[in-house]
Design an enzyme around this catalytic site. Structure first.
Site, PDB file in Angstrom:
ATOM      1  N   HIS A  14       0.890  -1.093  -0.142  1.00 48.77           N
ATOM      2  CA  HIS A  14       0.026   0.189  -0.138  1.00 48.77           C
ATOM      3  C   HIS A  14       0.921   1.309  -0.025  1.00 48.77           C
ATOM      4  O   HIS A  14       1.570   1.727   1.229  1.00 48.77           O
ATOM      5  CB  HIS A  14      -0.920   0.122   1.277  1.00 48.77           C
ATOM      6  CG  HIS A  14      -1.896   1.070   1.234  1.00 48.77           C
ATOM      7  ND1 HIS A  14      -3.140   0.980   1.841  1.00 48.77           N
ATOM      8  CD2 HIS A  14      -2.104   2.336   0.827  1.00 48.77           C
ATOM      9  CE1 HIS A  14      -3.617   2.001   1.713  1.00 48.77           C
ATOM     10  NE2 HIS A  14      -3.045   2.881   1.043  1.00 48.77           N
ATOM     11  N   HIS A  16       1.392   5.128  -2.296  1.00 50.93           N
ATOM     12  CA  HIS A  16       0.937   5.939  -3.404  1.00 50.93           C
ATOM     13  C   HIS A  16       2.374   6.517  -3.820  1.00 50.93           C
ATOM     14  O   HIS A  16       2.870   7.261  -3.115  1.00 50.93           O
ATOM     15  CB  HIS A  16      -0.197   6.926  -2.932  1.00 50.93           C
ATOM     16  CG  HIS A  16      -1.415   6.415  -2.325  1.00 50.93           C
ATOM     17  ND1 HIS A  16      -2.215   6.242  -3.311  1.00 50.93           N
ATOM     18  CD2 HIS A  16      -1.640   5.770  -1.067  1.00 50.93           C
ATOM     19  CE1 HIS A  16      -3.336   5.544  -2.377  1.00 50.93           C
ATOM     20  NE2 HIS A  16      -2.556   5.335  -1.295  1.00 50.93           N
ATOM     21  N   HIS A 194      -9.424   1.130  -1.582  1.00 53.20           N
ATOM     22  CA  HIS A 194      -9.431   1.731  -0.149  1.00 53.20           C
ATOM     23  C   HIS A 194     -11.005   1.658   0.236  1.00 53.20           C
ATOM     24  O   HIS A 194     -11.790   1.927  -0.458  1.00 53.20           O
ATOM     25  CB  HIS A 194      -9.143   3.239  -0.170  1.00 53.20           C
ATOM     26  CG  HIS A 194      -7.599   3.648  -0.397  1.00 53.20           C
ATOM     27  ND1 HIS A 194      -6.811   3.050  -1.389  1.00 53.20           N
ATOM     28  CD2 HIS A 194      -6.771   4.262   0.477  1.00 53.20           C
ATOM     29  CE1 HIS A 194      -5.657   3.586  -1.395  1.00 53.20           C
ATOM     30  NE2 HIS A 194      -5.387   4.345  -0.189  1.00 53.20           N
ATOM     31  N   GLU A 197     -11.456   3.533   5.687  1.00 53.01           N
ATOM     32  CA  GLU A 197     -10.437   4.470   6.256  1.00 53.01           C
ATOM     33  C   GLU A 197     -10.813   5.230   7.115  1.00 53.01           C
ATOM     34  O   GLU A 197     -10.820   5.347   8.321  1.00 53.01           O
ATOM     35  CB  GLU A 197      -9.493   4.785   5.206  1.00 53.01           C
ATOM     36  CG  GLU A 197      -8.441   5.904   5.688  1.00 53.01           C
ATOM     37  CD  GLU A 197      -7.584   6.580   4.501  1.00 53.01           C
ATOM     38  OE1 GLU A 197      -7.974   6.802   3.545  1.00 53.01           O
ATOM     39  OE2 GLU A 197      -6.469   6.849   4.986  1.00 53.01           O
ATOM     40  N   ASP A 275       1.910   3.896   3.003  1.00 51.25           N
ATOM     41  CA  ASP A 275       0.795   4.746   2.382  1.00 51.25           C
ATOM     42  C   ASP A 275       1.565   6.048   1.597  1.00 51.25           C
ATOM     43  O   ASP A 275       1.400   5.821   0.337  1.00 51.25           O
ATOM     44  CB  ASP A 275      -0.286   5.357   3.683  1.00 51.25           C
ATOM     45  CG  ASP A 275      -1.632   5.625   2.674  1.00 51.25           C
ATOM     46  OD1 ASP A 275      -1.720   5.397   1.668  1.00 51.25           O
ATOM     47  OD2 ASP A 275      -2.294   5.953   3.688  1.00 51.25           O
ATOM     48  N   ASP A 276       1.681   7.041   2.384  1.00 54.08           N
ATOM     49  CA  ASP A 276       2.363   8.135   1.652  1.00 54.08           C
ATOM     50  C   ASP A 276       3.800   8.592   2.651  1.00 54.08           C
ATOM     51  O   ASP A 276       3.482   9.605   3.334  1.00 54.08           O
ATOM     52  CB  ASP A 276       1.450   9.378   1.738  1.00 54.08           C
ATOM     53  CG  ASP A 276       0.247   8.948   0.764  1.00 54.08           C
ATOM     54  OD1 ASP A 276       0.225   8.939  -0.328  1.00 54.08           O
ATOM     55  OD2 ASP A 276      -0.930   8.517   1.523  1.00 54.08           O
TER      56      ASP A 276
HETATM   57  N1  ADE Z   1      -4.383   8.857  -1.651  1.00 53.84           N
HETATM   58  C1  ADE Z   1      -3.021   8.999  -1.128  1.00 53.84           C
HETATM   59  N2  ADE Z   1      -3.083   8.599   0.058  1.00 53.84           N
HETATM   60  C2  ADE Z   1      -4.356   8.129   0.215  1.00 53.84           C
HETATM   61  C3  ADE Z   1      -5.193   7.628   1.567  1.00 53.84           C
HETATM   62  N3  ADE Z   1      -4.380   7.523   2.665  1.00 53.84           N
HETATM   63  N4  ADE Z   1      -6.488   7.579   1.556  1.00 53.84           N
HETATM   64  C4  ADE Z   1      -7.218   7.935   0.480  1.00 53.84           C
HETATM   65  N5  ADE Z   1      -6.410   8.454  -0.582  1.00 53.84           N
HETATM   66  C5  ADE Z   1      -5.374   8.504  -0.733  1.00 53.84           C
HETATM   67 ZN    ZN Z   2      -3.675   4.918   0.583  1.00 57.57          ZN
END
Ligand code: ADE
Ligand code: ZN
Length: 336
Positions: A14, A16, A194, A197, A275-276
């Protein structure tokens, strides 16, 4: 523990790619493309990275991505992330990219996919890190827009393994994308999304029953519904959990309250992911390190999490087994 985690062979499921954009690289690319960004220094950027919810983060994330215009920019972004994978013993990664974030600004689909996939090919050859690509539809846009993206992707089908669904979850249920998911699956893409969340358990049900997904990104709110937990277990589906993202976006108040161990105890197949990472304060190994400390996870728990990351990857069986053997050998040597 830190050394054990750093050397543990693992996969990241996971991630991005636009969320790996570190401030230093953002400045460099903005400068060479002669694009103004609203920050003067790395410190200023870091100060801006405090979020109260998902939307708060997404506004800044889309702004950051807007300096990416050339194929080489996408290459540099991706290769830089893959180098970090190599340093962390991430042996395999499944990278999400958001074509609409770029095509809506007039960048061609071809520019985006060619830059990313060339970096993946080079990293496999030079660093031995394998990767697969997940094309994610932006859920705040319409299904018609997602269909346009699907169409643009078809000449590059051989480079894309799966589809995802990301961006603002609340108010954008999975059912909104029923038709485009059906068509994407017909084209051979594996459906992921997703769900849960920020959205309710009903959204996870929809992702399972309407989009027919094979893996759940996040899934935290599934825990509110015991029937849903049973169903996820029955279908043997994994959750790609992102601990530092969850605290940064206030999905969880404190890592000590994170449900990851509870999920494992309920039999859910959990993986740990970043994630990011450029926005949430840590790469994948930092996620392992911090969640281990917060929940007092054992080496066996960490081994299980790494095992799930290969087991529930989209790799073919032969490659999965190769990575699983590598992991088992490592764990056996560390335990004896
Ligand atoms: N795009 C990038 N990170 C995300 C996240 N945690 N949830 C939804 N969209 C995303
Ligand atoms: Zn994500």
């Amino acid at each position: 523990m830190k050394k054990f985690i750093n050397n543990l062979p693992k996969a990241e499921l996971h991630l991005h790619i636009e969320g790996t954009f570190e401030p230093a690289l953002m400045f460099e690319i903005a400068k060479r493309n002669k694009i103004e960004i609203p920050y003067k220094s790395v410190e200023e950027i870091e100060k801006a990275y405090h979020f109260s919810c998902l939307q708060d983060f997404l506004d800044i994330y889309y702004q950051g991505a807007s300096v990416l215009t050339k194929e080489q920019d996408f290459y540099d972004l991706t290769y830089s992330y893959l180098q970090k994978c190599s340093e962390q013993n991430v042996r395999h990664t499944e990278i999400m990219f958001d074509p609409q974030t770029h095509t809506d600004r007039g960048i061609t689909f071809e520019t985006v996919i060619n830059g990313i996939s060339r970096a993946c090919d080079d990293a496999e050859e030079k660093l031995g890190v394998t990767s697969l690509l997940i094309m994610s539809y932006l859920r705040h846009l319409s299904e018609e827009d997602a269909f346009k993206t699907l169409k643009q992707s078809l000449p590059f089908k051989d480079k894309i393994t799966a589809i995802g669904l990301d961006s603002s979850e609340k108010g954008n249920p999975p059912s909104k994308f029923k038709n485009v998911y059906e068509s994407s699956v017909k084209e051979g893409y594996i459906p992921l999304a997703h769900a849960g969340e920020e959205g309710p358990p009903e959204y996870v049900w929809e992702a399972l029953d309407i989009l027919k997904i094979k893996r759940i990104d996040h899934g935290n709110n599934a825990l509110q519904d015991p029937k849903l937990v049973n169903e996820i277990n029955k279908r043997d589906m994994a959750l790609t959990v992102c601990p530092l993202s969850n605290t940064a976006l206030k999905v969880v108040d404190d890592l000590k309250d994170h449900p990851l161990k509870k999920m494992m105890d309920l039999g859910l197949k959990v993986t740990v992911n970043s994630d990011d990472p450029a926005y949430f304060g840590g790469q994948v190994n930092q996620n392992y390190i911090d969640i281990q400390k917060a929940l007092n996870l054992s080496k066996d728990d960490l081994y299980q999490l790494a095992r799930n990351s290969f087991q529930y990857s989209l790799l073919n069986n032969e490659k999965k087994q190769r990575y699983l053997s590598e992991l088992d050998k490592y764990y056996f040597e560390m335990s004896s």
